[in-house]
Each structure stands twice: as C-alpha cells, then as structure tokens.
Design a protein around this motif. Sequence first.
Motif, PDB file in Angstrom:
ATOM      1  N   MET A  88       1.053  -1.264  -0.103  1.00 40.65           N
ATOM      2  CA  MET A  88      -0.030   0.034   0.090  1.00 40.65           C
ATOM      3  C   MET A  88       0.928   1.312  -0.028  1.00 40.65           C
ATOM      4  SD  MET A  88      -3.023   0.924   2.596  1.00 40.65           S
ATOM      5  CE  MET A  88      -3.637  -0.609   2.878  1.00 40.65           C
ATOM      6  N   GLU A  89       0.759   1.992  -1.112  1.00 40.44           N
ATOM      7  CA  GLU A  89       1.643   3.385  -0.862  1.00 40.44           C
ATOM      8  C   GLU A  89       0.922   4.309  -0.314  1.00 40.44           C
ATOM      9  OE1 GLU A  89       2.315   3.984  -4.989  1.00 40.44           O
ATOM     10  OE2 GLU A  89       0.300   3.943  -5.565  1.00 40.44           O
ATOM     11  N   PRO A  90       1.249   5.133   0.591  1.00 41.44           N
ATOM     12  CA  PRO A  90       0.886   6.103   1.280  1.00 41.44           C
ATOM     13  C   PRO A  90       0.223   7.353   0.557  1.00 41.44           C
ATOM     14  CG  PRO A  90       3.533   6.053   1.630  1.00 41.44           C
ATOM     15  CD  PRO A  90       3.085   4.786   0.741  1.00 41.44           C
ATOM     16  N   ARG A  91       0.897   7.552  -0.589  1.00 45.61           N
ATOM     17  CA  ARG A  91       0.143   8.747  -1.442  1.00 45.61           C
ATOM     18  C   ARG A  91      -1.253   8.115  -1.719  1.00 45.61           C
ATOM     19  NH1 ARG A  91       2.313   9.248  -6.434  1.00 45.61           N
ATOM     20  NH2 ARG A  91       0.588  10.492  -7.160  1.00 45.61           N
ATOM     21  N   ALA A  92      -1.298   7.061  -1.979  1.00 43.47           N
ATOM     22  CA  ALA A  92      -2.874   6.707  -2.426  1.00 43.47           C
ATOM     23  C   ALA A  92      -3.979   6.568  -1.263  1.00 43.47           C
ATOM     24  CB  ALA A  92      -2.811   5.169  -3.064  1.00 43.47           C
ATOM     25  N   VAL A  93      -3.282   6.302  -0.086  1.00 49.35           N
ATOM     26  CA  VAL A  93      -4.072   6.341   0.954  1.00 49.35           C
ATOM     27  C   VAL A  93      -4.708   7.731   1.374  1.00 49.35           C
ATOM     28  CG1 VAL A  93      -4.097   5.835   3.479  1.00 49.35           C
ATOM     29  CG2 VAL A  93      -3.014   4.247   2.096  1.00 49.35           C
ATOM     30  N   LEU A  94      -3.722   8.604   1.396  1.00 49.26           N
ATOM     31  CA  LEU A  94      -3.938  10.184   1.663  1.00 49.26           C
ATOM     32  C   LEU A  94      -5.044  10.515   0.423  1.00 49.26           C
ATOM     33  CD1 LEU A  94      -1.106  12.163   2.311  1.00 49.26           C
ATOM     34  CD2 LEU A  94      -3.263  12.207   3.514  1.00 49.26           C
ATOM     35  N   LYS A  95      -4.941  10.036  -0.616  1.00 44.87           N
ATOM     36  CA  LYS A  95      -5.769  10.523  -1.706  1.00 44.87           C
ATOM     37  C   LYS A  95      -7.183   9.925  -1.243  1.00 44.87           C
ATOM     38  CE  LYS A  95      -5.350  11.602  -6.317  1.00 44.87           C
ATOM     39  NZ  LYS A  95      -4.211  12.063  -6.952  1.00 44.87           N
ATOM     40  N   GLN A 124      -7.364   6.653  -8.264  1.00 47.02           N
ATOM     41  CA  GLN A 124      -6.965   6.391  -9.552  1.00 47.02           C
ATOM     42  C   GLN A 124      -6.076   5.245  -9.718  1.00 47.02           C
ATOM     43  OE1 GLN A 124      -5.397  10.313  -9.361  1.00 47.02           O
ATOM     44  NE2 GLN A 124      -7.321  11.152 -10.106  1.00 47.02           N
ATOM     45  N   THR A 125      -5.457   4.793  -8.549  1.00 50.97           N
ATOM     46  CA  THR A 125      -4.859   3.492  -8.700  1.00 50.97           C
ATOM     47  C   THR A 125      -5.667   2.430  -8.225  1.00 50.97           C
ATOM     48  OG1 THR A 125      -4.332   3.951  -6.215  1.00 50.97           O
ATOM     49  CG2 THR A 125      -2.406   4.436  -7.617  1.00 50.97           C
ATOM     50  N   LYS A 126      -5.424   1.194  -9.016  1.00 55.82           N
ATOM     51  CA  LYS A 126      -6.023   0.074  -8.482  1.00 55.82           C
ATOM     52  C   LYS A 126      -6.153  -0.399  -7.024  1.00 55.82           C
ATOM     53  CE  LYS A 126      -6.845  -4.120 -11.352  1.00 55.82           C
ATOM     54  NZ  LYS A 126      -8.142  -3.990 -11.473  1.00 55.82           N
ATOM     55  N   THR A 127      -7.264  -0.582  -6.626  1.00 58.12           N
ATOM     56  CA  THR A 127      -7.282  -0.899  -5.017  1.00 58.12           C
ATOM     57  C   THR A 127      -7.427  -2.379  -4.814  1.00 58.12           C
ATOM     58  OG1 THR A 127      -9.620  -0.535  -5.223  1.00 58.12           O
ATOM     59  CG2 THR A 127      -8.326   1.174  -4.404  1.00 58.12           C
ATOM     60  N   SER A 128      -6.911  -2.712  -3.638  1.00 61.47           N
ATOM     61  CA  SER A 128      -7.028  -4.003  -3.314  1.00 61.47           C
ATOM     62  C   SER A 128      -8.305  -4.428  -2.823  1.00 61.47           C
ATOM     63  CB  SER A 128      -5.907  -4.355  -2.175  1.00 61.47           C
ATOM     64  OG  SER A 128      -6.163  -3.626  -1.001  1.00 61.47           O
ATOM     65  N   PHE A 129      -8.797  -5.366  -2.406  1.00 62.67           N
ATOM     66  CA  PHE A 129     -10.137  -5.686  -1.698  1.00 62.67           C
ATOM     67  C   PHE A 129     -10.304  -4.993  -0.424  1.00 62.67           C
ATOM     68  CE2 PHE A 129     -12.800  -8.345   1.197  1.00 62.67           C
ATOM     69  CZ  PHE A 129     -13.898  -8.390   0.509  1.00 62.67           C
ATOM     70  N   LYS A 130      -9.375  -4.940   0.332  1.00 61.26           N
ATOM     71  CA  LYS A 130      -9.410  -4.097   1.317  1.00 61.26           C
ATOM     72  C   LYS A 130      -9.456  -2.842   1.335  1.00 61.26           C
ATOM     73  CE  LYS A 130      -7.017  -5.018   5.869  1.00 61.26           C
ATOM     74  NZ  LYS A 130      -5.543  -5.125   6.360  1.00 61.26           N
ATOM     75  N   LYS A 131      -9.067  -2.218   0.293  1.00 58.98           N
ATOM     76  CA  LYS A 131      -9.144  -0.780   0.131  1.00 58.98           C
ATOM     77  C   LYS A 131     -10.614  -0.500  -0.438  1.00 58.98           C
ATOM     78  CE  LYS A 131      -4.964   1.340  -1.243  1.00 58.98           C
ATOM     79  NZ  LYS A 131      -4.253   1.639  -2.423  1.00 58.98           N
TER      80      LYS A 131
END
Lengths: 293, 322
Positions: free
Chosen positions: B1-8, B17-24
């Motif tokens: 999990m990259e931190p930038r995407a989490v913030l987003k 924009q990024t492909k998310t995992s099931f958890k996300k």
Amino acid sequence: MAESRGDRMVAVTIYVLLSFIALLVIYPLFFVMIASISSPEMVMRGEVWLWPKELSFVGYERLFANSELMRGYLNTLLYTVVGTAINLVMTIAAAYPLSRQDFRGRNFFTFMIVFTMFFSGGMIPTYLLIRDLGMLNTFWVMVIPSALSVWNILIMRTFFQNSIPKEVQEAAFIDGASNTKLILRIVLPLSIPVLAVMVLFYAVGHWNSYFSALLYLSDRDRYPLQLFMREILIQGQMQEMVEISDDSLARSLMDAEAIKYAAVIVTNLPMLLLYPFLQKYFIKGVMVGAVKG
Amino acid sequence: MEPRAVLKNKAPGQDIQTKTSFKKELRQWTKNWELYVIFLPVIAYFIIFHYLPMYGVQIAFKDFIANQGITGSPWVGFKHFERFFDSYYFTRIMENTIVIGLYELAAGFPIPIILALMIHEVRSSKFRRFVQTVTYMPHFLSTVVMVGLVVMFLSPVSGLVNSMIVAFGGERISFMTEPGWFKSIFVWSGVWQTMGWSSIIYLAALAGIDPQLHEAAKVDGAGRLKRIWHVNLPGIAPTMMILLILNIGSVLGIGFEKVFLMQNPLNMEASDVIATNVYRSGILGAQYSFSAAVGLFNSIINFILLVTVNRIARKAGSSSLW
C-alpha cells in the motif's frame, strides 16, 4: 451604432405583442379580484370592467360562514407544513449522498430513482398498495406517498455538486468531522438558497394538490381545501351557502357567482401575497434545474 | 500500500486513480457508512411506493380476487387487454388521447420559445420584469382553480366571454357542454397557464449565449430578426431538443387532473381519455385488473415513445436525454 428602421419596427412589434400577452394573462385574474368585492348584481349586468362597483363582501361572508370550508383550509395548512418538512428531509437524504463522487453505488441508485420518472405501475396498483398498507383515509396518505420528487432530487444534487466547494468538505474530513457533522455544519448552511427553492416548490405542490385526496380520502373531515373548491367552483354545490330564504332564483344565482369569485381569491391568497417576494427564488430553482438539462 | 494513495482516498469527492485491493475497496464502502444510513429511507421509499406498484402491475394479466391478493389471483394472460382493444370505447379513447396530446404539443411547445425570444429582446428591464412577473403568475394556480376560472369565464349565463360575444352581436355559446369546444379549451387554457413558466428555461439558455456572436453578426450587418433567427435560435437548440423529447414522450400521458375536472357527461365523447377511463372503471367501478391493463398499456406506449424519440435524436447527433 444607430438602429435601422427595420430594427425599430421589430422592437415596437415585440413591445406591442408582449403588452398584449401580459394583458391577456392579467385581466382574467384582475377581473376575479374586482368582481369578488363588487355587488353581484353589477357583475351580473356586466358593469364591472375596470374597477369594483358598489363594494360588497357578500361572497366572502357566505364563504367564511361555512365551517366545513374552514376545516378544509386548516387541513390543507397541516398537510402543507408537515408534508413539506418530510419532503425537505427526504430530499436532502437522497440528494447529498448522490452528489458525492465517493458514494459507492451512486450510478445504480441514480438509475433506480430516475427510472421511476419514465415508468410507473400506474394508478390502480398504487391505489391497491395504499389500500393494503391501511393508509386510506389517514392523515399520512397525504404526505408519505408524495415524500420525494425525482426532479427536485436532481435539482438539489446538482446544487450540491456545483456550489459546495469540494475543498471545504475535504478540509472538514481532515479535521476529523464525520459525514453527519459535515452535512449539518457545513453543507446545509451553505445550501440555504436551494433549500428555500425546495420548500417553495414542495409547499406549492401540497397546497394545490387535489388528486391524491380524491383517490385516497372519503372522509370529509380530512378533505383539503382544493376538494371543497372543486365542489364550489366546478360542481356548483353550495346549497348550504346560498340561503333558501333568498326569494328569487336570480338572487341565489348571483350570490353563487359571488361566492365563486371570493373562493378563487381565498384559495390563492397565500400565493398572491407571497408571490412577489418569492418569485426570484422560484426562477432560481428552474435555472438550477436547467443546468442539468 | 503506497502512502500517497491512502491520503488520496481520505479526501471525499475524488475518484481513486490507483487500482485498489479488496481491503481498500471495502474501506470505500465502510468509511461512508453514515451516508448509507441516511440513504436507507430513500431506498425504502422508492421500493415501496414506486417498485411495489410496478410489481403489482401483474394484476393486469390476472383476475384480481381481493381475498387472494395480488400474487394469489389466477393468471389469465392478455384477456383484459383484448377486452380493452375490442371494447366499444377503445377508438374514442385512443383518438381523444392522441388528438389532445398532439394538439397540446403543437401549441404548447413553440409558444414558450417565441415568448422567451421576445422577452429576451426587451431592453427596458422594468418592462421585462413586468412581463415576466405577469406571465409566470398563472403557473401557481391550482388545477382546481384553473378549471374553475375556465368554467366561470365561459359560463353561458354569467360568463365574461359570452357577455362579450353578445355585446358584439353574437349568439351565446355553451362552451363546456359542447364536445366540439373541449379540446381547444383544454389546450389553450393550458397554454395560458404555463407559457410563462415554460419560457424560463429558454431565457436561461438565451442568457448563456456568447455576446460576441451578436457583435460579430452586427458587424456583418445582420438586423434584429436575422440575429434572432441565426444566433439566438441555434443557441437554444439543444434546450429545445431536450424539451421536445420530454414533450413527445408524454404526448399520451395527458394529465389526468385537468381533463377529469373539465369533464362532464355532455362533453364526454371529446374528453374521455385513457387516464380518466382507468379512474372510472378502476377506482369507481372496482374493475382493478381491467383498468390496470389499460393503465399499463398507456405506460408502455409512453415509454416506447420516449426511448424511440431519444434514440432518433441521438442518431441525428443532437442532444439527447441519455
């Protein structure tokens, strides 16, 4: 640039036509107003044209002496206030989630809602449903089945999407606000104009509606004003109000007309009084809706 | 999990924009749980008051028996539809519905456009406001009062219109009981009531036309009429198209409310339409299955009309509903 002769002709034609149209629209309403406060005899003889003649309030007197009608007025007032409150809460509950890009399933829900605009089960299945729910002849049948209007949801959703800055909402989240808090503290206070429009649209709708009452109510104590108006204006049922002691038929016929004129004014009184102040809000509402197309 | 995407993802109103995992993906649903709670009554409303009646429309293909309910009643296929098509009233009802619908479209669609084009040309803001205020007003009259006014003004005994006819040496006309007059009274009183309000949407579109287009046309020597024709009219064409689609889609959906109020035994042959027929045989006559079939027939035709017109519009490359 000076206007050419042709252009001036066009302009004059437009002014004349518009004046004529305005006259055509306003005169019938104006006539009802002056006729309602003139002596019924003068109206009958066609002497009332531009101003009231021989002031007389006989129509109003007869109207207000009718207790059933006052009951109807009160009912309509109740349906309008309670109904509009329900409409407002439900419309916000529908429009806000749909306005959020991160509300999963919004496309599905939007489709589900908009589809009902173009296809419906129809009068009979709806009637049977209301009957099976035991809502016939209840107060609630006047406010619950009409709790939401798809068109108004779309207007409000468009407003939420376009007029509430996303940055404000994001900032609130970063500060740890919950969705509920966000709606109550930030979104709604910023949405007063559209809320006003919604209140007006829904309230006018409730005030003017007669169809659901016709279908679902049979108890006269629950009748809204419009159903009584239908009896007076269209079916001409007002035996109680036109006194039997009135000696001649002509006399009671004239009184009946006076009652009708007064009835139109009384029914529309709230609108007539509020309209000049509210006009700009109504128009704004149509404009907001127009953005979506 | 990259931190930038989490913030987003934390920020509302933004697509991931990024492909998310099931958890996300799961988090996307759960973080807005409050919104779903708020939305629940709305779903319940639409299911109960709109989708249940659609389910209940099956009684059109059944013989509805009250104590067996909608699901328990026996199927009878197209019996009720056939009865409707064969009935004595079928031609009359269909003819009235179609003629009133088309008449309404022919008068009610262009007039608000013309009105808006004229109002838009008015320079004096006072006069403009006056015309707008006046023409919008009838929109707020209820259907009952509107029909009441029509009845009053057209009354053969005390009506203003007949007084005028007599004053000009004519004969009194009993408008409301004369079938020949019904359709015109219905359509033109509707135009009187709604033309102003319907023009607002066109005025909004007109206000959005780039003034530079007008300047350019003026430089090219176009007069007022030419500019209305070549600049304003094309400018509001998309709006016109959308409203035309909506209007055509509802040609057969003539408002029950007004026809019903204007109807009386004497003008019935010109005023009986699908909706009033459904009301009479269904609600008053308690023939639930038969009238549900008639109503369903009407809804399906409306729906097909709307979809077809919309498809034609889309094929032709103009604006469409979807």
